[in-house]
Design an enzyme around this catalytic site. Sequence first.
Site, PDB file in Angstrom:
ATOM      1  N   LYS A  80       0.850  -1.199   0.000  1.00 46.13           N
ATOM      2  CA  LYS A  80       0.000   0.000   0.000  1.00 46.13           C
ATOM      3  C   LYS A  80       0.880   1.242   0.000  1.00 46.13           C
ATOM      4  CE  LYS A  80      -3.981   2.008   2.496  1.00 46.13           C
ATOM      5  NZ  LYS A  80      -4.833   1.907   3.708  1.00 46.13           N
ATOM      6  N   SER A 155      -9.769   2.313   2.914  1.00 50.19           N
ATOM      7  CA  SER A 155      -8.926   3.024   1.974  1.00 50.19           C
ATOM      8  C   SER A 155      -7.992   2.114   1.180  1.00 50.19           C
ATOM      9  CB  SER A 155      -8.081   4.061   2.716  1.00 50.19           C
ATOM     10  OG  SER A 155      -7.170   3.414   3.611  1.00 50.19           O
ATOM     11  N   SER A 179      -9.557  -0.005   7.144  1.00 52.26           N
ATOM     12  CA  SER A 179      -9.053   0.036   5.767  1.00 52.26           C
ATOM     13  C   SER A 179      -8.379  -1.227   5.254  1.00 52.26           C
ATOM     14  CB  SER A 179      -8.088   1.207   5.595  1.00 52.26           C
ATOM     15  OG  SER A 179      -8.826   2.394   5.538  1.00 52.26           O
TER      16      SER A 179
HETATM   17  N1  GLN Z   1     -12.801   4.465   6.213  1.00 48.34           N
HETATM   18  C1  GLN Z   1     -12.196   4.949   7.409  1.00 48.34           C
HETATM   19  C2  GLN Z   1     -11.863   6.408   7.264  1.00 48.34           C
HETATM   20  O1  GLN Z   1     -12.183   6.961   6.283  1.00 48.34           O
HETATM   21  C3  GLN Z   1     -11.009   4.113   7.741  1.00 48.34           C
HETATM   22  C4  GLN Z   1      -9.746   4.585   7.166  1.00 48.34           C
HETATM   23  C5  GLN Z   1      -8.583   3.715   7.487  1.00 48.34           C
HETATM   24  O2  GLN Z   1      -8.700   2.664   8.126  1.00 48.34           O
HETATM   25  N2  GLN Z   1      -7.425   4.178   7.058  1.00 48.34           N
HETATM   26  O3  GLN Z   1     -11.296   7.008   8.127  1.00 48.34           O
END
Ligand code: GLN
Length: 511
Positions: A80, A155, A179
């Site tokens: 990532k 994400s 994410s």
């Molecule tokens: N979807 C969550 C957010 O927007 C989680 C993001 C993440 O785990 N990096 O913050």
Amino acid sequence: MSELIQLTAAELAAKLAAGEVSSVEATQAHLDRIAAVDGELHAFLATDAEGSLAAARAIDERRSAGEQLGELAGVPLAIKDVLVTTDMPSTSGSKILEGYRSPFDATAVAKARAAGLVNIGKTNMDEFAMGSATENSAYGPTHNHWDPTRVPGGSGGGSAVAVGAFEAPLALGSDTGGSIRQPAALTGTVGAKPTYGGVSRYGAIALASSLDQIGPCARTVLDTALLHDVVAGHDWHDSTSLDFAWPSMAAAARSGADPASLRGLRVGVVKQLMIDGVQPGVKARFDEALALLEAQGAEIVEIDAPHFEYAVSAYYLILPAEASSNLAKYDSVRFGLRVTPEGGGTVEGVMSETRAAGFGAEVKRRIILGTYALSAGSYDAYYRSAQQVRTLIQRDFAAAFAQVDVIASPTAPTTAWTLGTHGGDPMQDYLNDATTIPANLAGIPGLSLPIGTASEDGLPVGLQLMAPAFEDARLYRAGAAIEQLIADRDAAPFWAQAPSLVGALTGKAGA
Ligand code: GLN
């Protein structure tokens, strides 16, 4: 499509160790797959075929020289873009870091390289890991390989699709509020968020430091566990890194492969995680999974966690507060982009123009929210209350784990939605994390694995398992057993069922 890319990481590693295949061949097969399908999927932000092949060749040479190598040596790994690497750019999905080259490798990356894994590319993500659909990437969205008109979750949609679509057998992700787990659920893959501090955050571009956790993604529970073992462990570069003798996650996954191991397991189902708005097909698959567990002799226990309903609200104060501080360093002086106003301008002018041009809408929204929550007049009303809620959620978990071994829930309340349909309404994205966020607030480990498809749309549904801190191995043991039950039910491993793989994408992959 080449047979090599359909092997699990464990199978590929065994063939590499036996000398039946070289890392150069395995790496080339995955590069070919990326070339064939990634134009449509956009799981990757950067690849470097020559560099990856050179790394693979070096591993092959060390193996032929008789060197003792790690279990996963020679296996390709997607990374990532939140993790900095020396060999490819690291952007965290943001224009403000476009082309940024790190002078060092993140610890998780360094450990993977030391174990002989080959970096095959950096994966797409929501800008600074803010999002649930990978639609907030400054470089355009990733498409779900089950149906390219759908989002892959976020994400870390890039890492999830990379493994799901056979572009890599393994990937690294980051999980601040879900994410790793939520994209795993939406793409029918497996992903784990380790105990907070279990994997070093050094070199992970920070979103919210008290929530961020690096973890593994793969198509099977065992592969996820194998990668977990490689990246876990203490690191003096990260002051929150745990100095703990972790048991082997792979050994736990292997011991769980027999579903009889589920006998006597106490599985908690939190009332408040069966939130309104759980899609009927998701609920049906979840209930079916519980029935499968019960049939194996597991005990299902209903749990009350009264403060979970405030988790999303607390998270969207704590995360923006920490993010507003972490992102202050993108000031045009030290990293990446610099925009100079016409006629030169002041230092403040350069910083503000740079941040205006370099950050996307969601990032700006959260910086503004976080700065507000931390400001003198609202600190007590917002930030402090959110921290108090966090403590209450931790206590709810402690009370729950006094009664059960693991907690189970749907990983996400819905299956993958159509790209663009949440546009302009971030609340819809935020609510998709209601089930994953509590684990981050409490620092406990979570695992998502596929348990079938929803009847209304045929898209993957994920099961989330959570355990007390330090008990990650418990998740792999139970996860491997459930994975086996699902494969027995379907007469095929779940990852082999993606319709896009027998359709257009396979055709394009050639051979
Ligand atoms: N979807 C969550 C957010 O927007 C989680 C993001 C993440 O785990 N990096 O913050």
